[in-house]
Design a protein around this motif. Sequence first.
Motif, PDB file in Angstrom:
ATOM      1  N   ILE A  40       0.863  -1.174   0.000  1.00  0.00           N
ATOM      2  CA  ILE A  40       0.000   0.000   0.000  1.00  0.00           C
ATOM      3  C   ILE A  40       0.903   1.229   0.000  1.00  0.00           C
ATOM      4  O   ILE A  40       2.129   1.114   0.125  1.00  0.00           O
ATOM      5  N   GLY A  41       0.296   2.395  -0.123  1.00  0.00           N
ATOM      6  CA  GLY A  41       1.091   3.610  -0.209  1.00  0.00           C
ATOM      7  C   GLY A  41       2.000   3.830   0.982  1.00  0.00           C
ATOM      8  O   GLY A  41       3.101   4.380   0.855  1.00  0.00           O
ATOM      9  N   TYR A  42       1.558   3.384   2.166  1.00  0.00           N
ATOM     10  CA  TYR A  42       2.381   3.545   3.366  1.00  0.00           C
ATOM     11  C   TYR A  42       3.703   2.791   3.245  1.00  0.00           C
ATOM     12  O   TYR A  42       4.714   3.199   3.816  1.00  0.00           O
ATOM     13  N   ASN A  43       3.702   1.661   2.530  1.00  0.00           N
ATOM     14  CA  ASN A  43       4.924   0.878   2.368  1.00  0.00           C
ATOM     15  C   ASN A  43       5.967   1.584   1.522  1.00  0.00           C
ATOM     16  O   ASN A  43       7.176   1.355   1.693  1.00  0.00           O
ATOM     17  N   PHE A  86      -8.785   7.191   3.690  1.00  0.00           N
ATOM     18  CA  PHE A  86      -8.958   5.934   2.972  1.00  0.00           C
ATOM     19  C   PHE A  86      -7.665   5.404   2.352  1.00  0.00           C
ATOM     20  O   PHE A  86      -7.647   4.302   1.845  1.00  0.00           O
ATOM     21  N   GLU A  87      -6.605   6.203   2.336  1.00  0.00           N
ATOM     22  CA  GLU A  87      -5.437   5.805   1.553  1.00  0.00           C
ATOM     23  C   GLU A  87      -4.693   4.628   2.178  1.00  0.00           C
ATOM     24  O   GLU A  87      -3.541   4.693   2.548  1.00  0.00           O
ATOM     25  N   THR A  88      -5.418   3.526   2.344  1.00  0.00           N
ATOM     26  CA  THR A  88      -4.831   2.310   2.907  1.00  0.00           C
ATOM     27  C   THR A  88      -5.067   1.133   1.974  1.00  0.00           C
ATOM     28  O   THR A  88      -4.923  -0.015   2.373  1.00  0.00           O
ATOM     29  N   ALA A  89      -5.435   1.401   0.741  1.00  0.00           N
ATOM     30  CA  ALA A  89      -5.770   0.333  -0.197  1.00  0.00           C
ATOM     31  C   ALA A  89      -4.510  -0.252  -0.828  1.00  0.00           C
ATOM     32  O   ALA A  89      -3.511   0.435  -1.046  1.00  0.00           O
ATOM     33  N   VAL A  90      -4.583  -1.526  -1.122  1.00  0.00           N
ATOM     34  CA  VAL A  90      -3.534  -2.172  -1.906  1.00  0.00           C
ATOM     35  C   VAL A  90      -3.444  -1.490  -3.261  1.00  0.00           C
ATOM     36  O   VAL A  90      -4.465  -1.137  -3.865  1.00  0.00           O
ATOM     37  N   ASN A 115      -6.364   5.068  -3.026  1.00  0.00           N
ATOM     38  CA  ASN A 115      -4.916   4.939  -3.147  1.00  0.00           C
ATOM     39  C   ASN A 115      -4.227   6.264  -2.865  1.00  0.00           C
ATOM     40  O   ASN A 115      -4.793   7.339  -3.059  1.00  0.00           O
ATOM     41  N   GLY A 116      -2.994   6.176  -2.398  1.00  0.00           N
ATOM     42  CA  GLY A 116      -2.216   7.367  -2.116  1.00  0.00           C
ATOM     43  C   GLY A 116      -0.907   6.967  -1.469  1.00  0.00           C
ATOM     44  O   GLY A 116      -0.701   5.801  -1.091  1.00  0.00           O
ATOM     45  N   PHE A 117       0.017   7.907  -1.351  1.00  0.00           N
ATOM     46  CA  PHE A 117       1.299   7.675  -0.684  1.00  0.00           C
ATOM     47  C   PHE A 117       1.366   8.547   0.563  1.00  0.00           C
ATOM     48  O   PHE A 117       1.308   9.779   0.472  1.00  0.00           O
ATOM     49  N   ARG A 118       1.479   7.932   1.730  1.00  0.00           N
ATOM     50  CA  ARG A 118       1.615   8.640   2.999  1.00  0.00           C
ATOM     51  C   ARG A 118       2.527   7.835   3.910  1.00  0.00           C
ATOM     52  O   ARG A 118       2.648   6.623   3.766  1.00  0.00           O
ATOM     53  N   TRP A 119       3.133   8.507   4.889  1.00  0.00           N
ATOM     54  CA  TRP A 119       3.990   7.779   5.830  1.00  0.00           C
ATOM     55  C   TRP A 119       3.301   7.537   7.160  1.00  0.00           C
ATOM     56  O   TRP A 119       3.675   6.653   7.913  1.00  0.00           O
ATOM     57  N   MET A 170      -4.538   1.651 -11.068  1.00  0.00           N
ATOM     58  CA  MET A 170      -4.712   2.827 -10.211  1.00  0.00           C
ATOM     59  C   MET A 170      -3.777   3.945 -10.661  1.00  0.00           C
ATOM     60  O   MET A 170      -2.628   3.702 -11.038  1.00  0.00           O
ATOM     61  N   VAL A 171      -4.272   5.179 -10.604  1.00  0.00           N
ATOM     62  CA  VAL A 171      -3.481   6.359 -10.970  1.00  0.00           C
ATOM     63  C   VAL A 171      -3.211   7.160  -9.699  1.00  0.00           C
ATOM     64  O   VAL A 171      -4.149   7.517  -8.973  1.00  0.00           O
ATOM     65  N   THR A 172      -1.928   7.435  -9.432  1.00  0.00           N
ATOM     66  CA  THR A 172      -1.531   8.118  -8.203  1.00  0.00           C
ATOM     67  C   THR A 172      -0.477   9.162  -8.514  1.00  0.00           C
ATOM     68  O   THR A 172       0.424   8.906  -9.318  1.00  0.00           O
ATOM     69  N   THR A 173      -0.569  10.316  -7.879  1.00  0.00           N
ATOM     70  CA  THR A 173       0.468  11.333  -8.074  1.00  0.00           C
ATOM     71  C   THR A 173       1.691  11.023  -7.226  1.00  0.00           C
ATOM     72  O   THR A 173       1.616  10.348  -6.202  1.00  0.00           O
TER      73      THR A 173
END
Length: 597
Positions: free
Chosen positions: A445-448, A494-498, A483-487, A503-506
């Motif tokens: 996910i984005g956190y990774n 919601f940005e915890t999706a696989v 979807n998203g990128f966060r630490w 998926m399109v992400t900035t």
Amino acid sequence: MNVKDRVIKLRELMKEKNIDAYIIPSSDSHQSEYVGDYFKSREFISGFTGSAGTVIVTQDDAGLWTDGRYFIQAEAQLEGSTVRLFKMAQEGVPTTAEYLYENIPEGGTLGFDGRVISAKEGESLSDKLAERGIKIEYEYDLIDKVWVDRPALSESKAFLLDVKYTGESFSSKLTRVREKMKEENTTYHVITSLDDIAWLFNIRGGDVEYSPVVLSYSVVTLNDVYLFVDESKLNDAINAELAKENVNIKPYNDIYEFVKGIDSSERVLLDGGKINYAVYNNIPEDVEKVDKTNPVLFFKAVKNKVELENIRNSHIKDGVAFTKFMYWVKNNIGKIEISEMSASQKLEDLRKEQDGFFEPSFDTIAGYKDHAAMMHYSATPETDYKLEAEGMFLIDSGGQYYDGTTDITRTLVLGPISDEHKLHFTSVARSMISLSRVKFLYGCIGYNLDVLSRGIIWQMGIDYQCGTGHGVGFVLNVHESPNGFRWKVNPDRFETAVLEEGMVTTNEPGIYIEGSHGIRTENELVTRKVEKNMYGQFMDFEVVTFAPIDLDGIVPELMTYEEKDYLNWYHGQVFEKISPHLTNEEREWLKEYTRAI
């Protein structure tokens, strides 16, 4: 009335209704991030124009809670207003719930307009405040009594987005929704989020600036479909499409009475984070509610092959517009008068020349020098800096095209800059490249992955107080979950999706030094599958944004071989895709600004 007078008037109304504290959020009746003029109550009562924030007013205090993107802007806009700034997620700063718990007297009353607070937030507040006997009153829109010249609800017309763009018919999407309803053993599905409704019905509109959605609610049963909307917004093409599934059209606000009639034998699927508190509480208590994320959220996040092909096409057009803009700035700085606002207008004019463009995808952020340190700065006639042949100019912008939604940020070097500025500029480029190049196993996910970008900037003892990236809709909201990128994990987001294929992400790291400068470099990425082997399914990212990254700010010696190799490959792609659409002069210029380093 100024802000002070508005707050005073609100307090008078609160006193009449025996309300001790009143919440004014940023949202509309659909929990939208960006809202139409009618719903800008928080901006009206506080003077703060950012897109995110919550105001709480008591009889002796008033506060605005907002996040790190807006701290600088909020401090400036709240000055002299009597509204205090509460910097969210900072040490020692209470949350809105904590503040209300401590500042409403025992047995007191919290008030808000139940149409603009989510059921999840409303229920959470109700549970917490009940410990002190605090009641909730959600029937009153007190701002409406203060806002005497409040704008009317939008009457913008809707349009049908053809299947040649969407790649899937309304009927097909409806079938998928009903399959999910059956999986959850539910018989009703109440949908209130505007982008989910727009995606499901393949309709778009102009009720929210920059987000092509239509003010509406929907209820789907296993046999029927209801769309609550101002029927005058619909055209013949939309009506013909809706008729294929016998959609029942009802007036926009009839949703509140309609849900009261749901029978106790039904099971209702709803998303408590999206449905508003008033709709939720109008559903009879004896009706079983299944509170789960709206399945459309996940459907629309994964773009199909037709959508992806259209997205690639829209980004070429957008890249042409931005490249022409960069050429114009670089060749005219110091020769003609250019300001933050006139530069923004020039870029929009260039987008308008592109086929299928119909509006910006958000309010352009154009910040010169220290203005760029405000992540979501918006120039006004009072703050409009003139650009000079020195320093850096950050411009974050995007377009809505019939074949895609774009979001791009570049920071342009306009003249001499310091070694520190070059270090920061190069570091931001390296951060963006690091995340762009990653290969990862399916299930991340984005956190990774966020630290791949942020880590380079952390090494400098600096952080950007926002996510590294967000999902992007298809001819829809420029900010799209899940979807998203966060630490940092935030359970309210919601940005915890696989990260799924399609998926399109900035990817938009940055460095922001208050009072000095701001730098951000942003591309959009599409998640895709690569090889599958004994270790699992590997994934990577396809970049779809194509415009030069200003080499005038890059110090090659600060980059690794792999980073330079990627930047050279990327600039080669920019030249290949963009140069055929330029004049001879622009093409020669682009050749220099995409040269190998």
